[in-house]
Design a protein around this motif. Structure first.
Motif, PDB file in Angstrom:
ATOM      1  N   THR A  45       6.141  92.347  62.401  1.00  0.00           N
ATOM      2  CA  THR A  45       6.025  91.377  63.029  1.00  0.00           C
ATOM      3  C   THR A  45       4.966  90.220  62.293  1.00  0.00           C
ATOM      4  OG1 THR A  45       4.408  92.000  64.690  1.00  0.00           O
ATOM      5  CG2 THR A  45       6.774  92.109  65.315  1.00  0.00           C
ATOM      6  N   LYS A  46       3.686  90.720  62.085  1.00  0.00           N
ATOM      7  CA  LYS A  46       2.680  89.881  61.468  1.00  0.00           C
ATOM      8  C   LYS A  46       2.115  90.776  60.386  1.00  0.00           C
ATOM      9  CE  LYS A  46      -1.408  88.432  63.706  1.00  0.00           C
ATOM     10  NZ  LYS A  46      -2.065  87.895  64.625  1.00  0.00           N
ATOM     11  N   VAL A  47       1.544  89.981  59.458  1.00  0.00           N
ATOM     12  CA  VAL A  47       0.600  90.724  58.506  1.00  0.00           C
ATOM     13  C   VAL A  47      -0.524  89.696  58.146  1.00  0.00           C
ATOM     14  CG1 VAL A  47       0.594  91.242  55.847  1.00  0.00           C
ATOM     15  CG2 VAL A  47       2.795  91.320  57.186  1.00  0.00           C
ATOM     16  N   ASP A  48      -1.868  90.299  58.478  1.00  0.00           N
ATOM     17  CA  ASP A  48      -3.032  89.781  57.983  1.00  0.00           C
ATOM     18  C   ASP A  48      -3.413  90.033  57.041  1.00  0.00           C
ATOM     19  OD1 ASP A  48      -3.048  88.240  60.543  1.00  0.00           O
ATOM     20  OD2 ASP A  48      -4.085  89.559  61.726  1.00  0.00           O
ATOM     21  N   VAL A  49      -4.263  89.244  55.967  1.00  0.00           N
ATOM     22  CA  VAL A  49      -4.598  89.474  54.868  1.00  0.00           C
ATOM     23  C   VAL A  49      -5.954  88.914  54.747  1.00  0.00           C
ATOM     24  CG1 VAL A  49      -4.382  89.196  52.374  1.00  0.00           C
ATOM     25  CG2 VAL A  49      -2.240  89.375  53.527  1.00  0.00           C
ATOM     26  N   HIS A  50      -7.120  89.644  54.280  1.00  0.00           N
ATOM     27  CA  HIS A  50      -8.199  89.348  54.105  1.00  0.00           C
ATOM     28  C   HIS A  50      -8.868  89.364  52.775  1.00  0.00           C
ATOM     29  CE1 HIS A  50     -12.095  87.836  55.972  1.00  0.00           C
ATOM     30  NE2 HIS A  50     -12.908  88.776  55.102  1.00  0.00           N
ATOM     31  N   LEU A  51      -9.112  88.270  52.087  1.00  0.00           N
ATOM     32  CA  LEU A  51      -9.470  88.739  50.656  1.00  0.00           C
ATOM     33  C   LEU A  51     -11.127  88.054  50.627  1.00  0.00           C
ATOM     34  CD1 LEU A  51      -6.673  86.556  48.904  1.00  0.00           C
ATOM     35  CD2 LEU A  51      -6.780  89.014  49.165  1.00  0.00           C
ATOM     36  N   SER A  52     -11.801  88.797  49.905  1.00  0.00           N
ATOM     37  CA  SER A  52     -13.317  88.663  50.047  1.00  0.00           C
ATOM     38  C   SER A  52     -13.882  88.936  48.666  1.00  0.00           C
ATOM     39  CB  SER A  52     -14.088  89.473  50.931  1.00  0.00           C
ATOM     40  OG  SER A  52     -14.075  91.078  50.851  1.00  0.00           O
ATOM     41  N   VAL A  53     -14.948  88.554  48.157  1.00  0.00           N
ATOM     42  CA  VAL A  53     -15.688  88.656  46.983  1.00  0.00           C
ATOM     43  C   VAL A  53     -17.266  88.667  47.224  1.00  0.00           C
ATOM     44  CG1 VAL A  53     -16.307  87.917  44.849  1.00  0.00           C
ATOM     45  CG2 VAL A  53     -14.043  87.360  45.773  1.00  0.00           C
ATOM     46  N   GLU A  54     -17.776  89.814  46.978  1.00  0.00           N
ATOM     47  CA  GLU A  54     -19.147  90.082  46.974  1.00  0.00           C
ATOM     48  C   GLU A  54     -20.038  88.952  46.244  1.00  0.00           C
ATOM     49  OE1 GLU A  54     -20.728  91.744  49.157  1.00  0.00           O
ATOM     50  OE2 GLU A  54     -19.271  92.627  50.261  1.00  0.00           O
ATOM     51  N   LYS A  55     -21.001  88.560  46.538  1.00  0.00           N
ATOM     52  CA  LYS A  55     -21.608  87.475  45.886  1.00  0.00           C
ATOM     53  C   LYS A  55     -22.731  88.095  44.817  1.00  0.00           C
ATOM     54  CE  LYS A  55     -22.336  84.008  49.462  1.00  0.00           C
ATOM     55  NZ  LYS A  55     -23.207  83.113  50.235  1.00  0.00           N
ATOM     56  N   ASN A  56     -22.861  89.308  44.928  1.00  0.00           N
ATOM     57  CA  ASN A  56     -23.688  89.853  43.804  1.00  0.00           C
ATOM     58  C   ASN A  56     -22.998  90.554  43.060  1.00  0.00           C
ATOM     59  OD1 ASN A  56     -25.534  91.891  42.376  1.00  0.00           O
ATOM     60  ND2 ASN A  56     -26.358  92.692  44.199  1.00  0.00           N
ATOM     61  N   ALA A  57     -23.020  90.180  41.515  1.00  0.00           N
ATOM     62  CA  ALA A  57     -22.055  90.293  40.643  1.00  0.00           C
ATOM     63  C   ALA A  57     -22.314  91.814  40.158  1.00  0.00           C
ATOM     64  CB  ALA A  57     -22.387  89.602  39.219  1.00  0.00           C
ATOM     65  N   ARG A  58     -23.460  92.721  40.565  1.00  0.00           N
ATOM     66  CA  ARG A  58     -23.678  93.856  40.354  1.00  0.00           C
ATOM     67  C   ARG A  58     -22.995  94.980  41.280  1.00  0.00           C
ATOM     68  NH1 ARG A  58     -30.246  93.729  39.433  1.00  0.00           N
ATOM     69  NH2 ARG A  58     -29.832  92.086  41.129  1.00  0.00           N
ATOM     70  N   ILE A  59     -22.343  94.470  42.185  1.00  0.00           N
ATOM     71  CA  ILE A  59     -21.643  95.489  43.202  1.00  0.00           C
ATOM     72  C   ILE A  59     -20.376  95.765  42.576  1.00  0.00           C
ATOM     73  CG2 ILE A  59     -20.555  95.657  45.345  1.00  0.00           C
ATOM     74  CD1 ILE A  59     -22.782  93.759  46.575  1.00  0.00           C
ATOM     75  N   PRO A  60     -20.046  97.054  42.266  1.00  0.00           N
ATOM     76  CA  PRO A  60     -18.817  97.500  41.980  1.00  0.00           C
ATOM     77  C   PRO A  60     -17.702  96.965  42.733  1.00  0.00           C
ATOM     78  CG  PRO A  60     -19.960  99.315  42.380  1.00  0.00           C
ATOM     79  CD  PRO A  60     -20.980  98.270  42.810  1.00  0.00           C
ATOM     80  N   ASP A  61     -16.391  97.077  42.017  1.00  0.00           N
ATOM     81  CA  ASP A  61     -15.310  96.662  42.955  1.00  0.00           C
ATOM     82  C   ASP A  61     -15.618  95.405  44.147  1.00  0.00           C
ATOM     83  OD1 ASP A  61     -14.078  98.752  41.681  1.00  0.00           O
ATOM     84  OD2 ASP A  61     -14.476 100.219  43.110  1.00  0.00           O
ATOM     85  N   ARG A  62     -16.067  94.273  43.623  1.00  0.00           N
ATOM     86  CA  ARG A  62     -16.480  93.474  44.429  1.00  0.00           C
ATOM     87  C   ARG A  62     -15.519  92.423  44.877  1.00  0.00           C
ATOM     88  NH1 ARG A  62     -19.063  88.440  42.568  1.00  0.00           N
ATOM     89  NH2 ARG A  62     -18.126  87.853  40.707  1.00  0.00           N
ATOM     90  N   HIS A  63     -14.233  92.538  44.332  1.00  0.00           N
ATOM     91  CA  HIS A  63     -13.065  91.864  44.937  1.00  0.00           C
ATOM     92  C   HIS A  63     -12.265  92.711  45.728  1.00  0.00           C
ATOM     93  CE1 HIS A  63     -14.447  89.744  41.228  1.00  0.00           C
ATOM     94  NE2 HIS A  63     -13.846  88.578  41.654  1.00  0.00           N
ATOM     95  N   ARG A  64     -12.266  92.560  46.977  1.00  0.00           N
ATOM     96  CA  ARG A  64     -11.625  93.095  47.954  1.00  0.00           C
ATOM     97  C   ARG A  64     -10.513  92.691  48.566  1.00  0.00           C
ATOM     98  NH1 ARG A  64     -13.670  97.641  47.981  1.00  0.00           N
ATOM     99  NH2 ARG A  64     -12.607  98.347  50.165  1.00  0.00           N
ATOM    100  N   ALA A  65      -9.413  93.454  49.100  1.00  0.00           N
ATOM    101  CA  ALA A  65      -8.159  92.703  49.752  1.00  0.00           C
ATOM    102  C   ALA A  65      -7.757  93.826  50.767  1.00  0.00           C
ATOM    103  CB  ALA A  65      -7.107  92.899  48.619  1.00  0.00           C
ATOM    104  N   GLU A  66      -8.075  93.256  52.017  1.00  0.00           N
ATOM    105  CA  GLU A  66      -7.529  94.193  53.091  1.00  0.00           C
ATOM    106  C   GLU A  66      -6.151  93.513  53.772  1.00  0.00           C
ATOM    107  OE1 GLU A  66      -9.789  94.449  57.694  1.00  0.00           O
ATOM    108  OE2 GLU A  66     -10.784  94.728  55.663  1.00  0.00           O
TER     109      GLU A  66
END
Length: 199
Positions: free
Chosen positions: A36-57
């Motif tokens: 019925t519904k799909v919610d997508v949350h995209l985020s990017v950690e500000k600290n470039a040293r964080i691994p896998d900082r581009h996240r999709a939920e």
């Protein structure tokens, strides 16, 4: 299917929106009847040293069931690809369980850990501390369900634990994935007026 896309520390541009829409339509196309519904949350950690900082939920609402997946990588588009594949697998599992349930075929589940007395304290000489502030609150419906149904939900939400209202006891329980395999259930034990456990 209603699609909602949100961004945190990132602007959801038209190309990003179109890419998410294209990938998720492909992932859920065989499940349109139950989705019925799909919610997508995209985020990017500000600290470039964080691994896998581009996240999709991604959270999919299907026939009153919540199916959730999240992935992270060094590239936002790669994270969207990974989470789309994962949500498609989760939906396939969910649909297979529905079909198994309808045909009364037994559904394989791991055994729930039996209650055993605890020797000593889990925290030792440390003082328990809560975080300084609550950073997120979640609200969700909690219809009564069996432990087996809660286990199914745990496997669909992509978390280490799942809180539910136990149909047999009408109490709040937590089912969780154990580090060394299998699953456990946390159940409340009644206490008397002095705060001590009742027998």
């Amino acid at each position: 299917m209603k699609l909602l896309i949100q961004g945190n520390n990132i602007a959801v541009t038209e190309p990003i929106h179109d890419y998410v829409e294209q990938k998720l339509e492909k992932a859920v196309k065989h499940f349109n009847g139950i989705t019925t519904k799909v919610d997508v949350h995209l985020s990017v950690e500000k600290n470039a040293r964080i691994p896998d900082r581009h996240r999709a939920e991604v959270t999919v609402y299907a026939n009153g069931t919540v199916i959730r997946a999240q992935e992270g990588s060094e590239n936002l588009y790669a994270s969207i690809d990974l989470v789309s594949d994962k949500i498609a697998r989760q939906l396939r599992k969910y649909k297979e369980r529905l079909v198994d349930h309808r045909t009364n075929a037994p559904v394989k589940t791991s055994e729930v850990v039996q209650e055993k007395p605890l020797d000593g304290s889990l925290i030792g000489d440390r003082t328990p501390e809560l975080p300084a502030e609550v950073v997120r609150m979640k609200y969700f419906a909690m219809p009564p369900m069996t432990i087996e149904e809660a286990l199914t939900q745990l496997q669909l939400v992509d978390h280490d634990f799942y809180m539910f209202c136990n149909k047999d006891t009408n109490e709040i329980n937590v089912i969780y994935q154990r580090n060394h395999g299998g699953f456990g259930v946390i159940q409340p034990r009644p206490v008397n007026l002095n705060g001590k456990e009742s027998n």
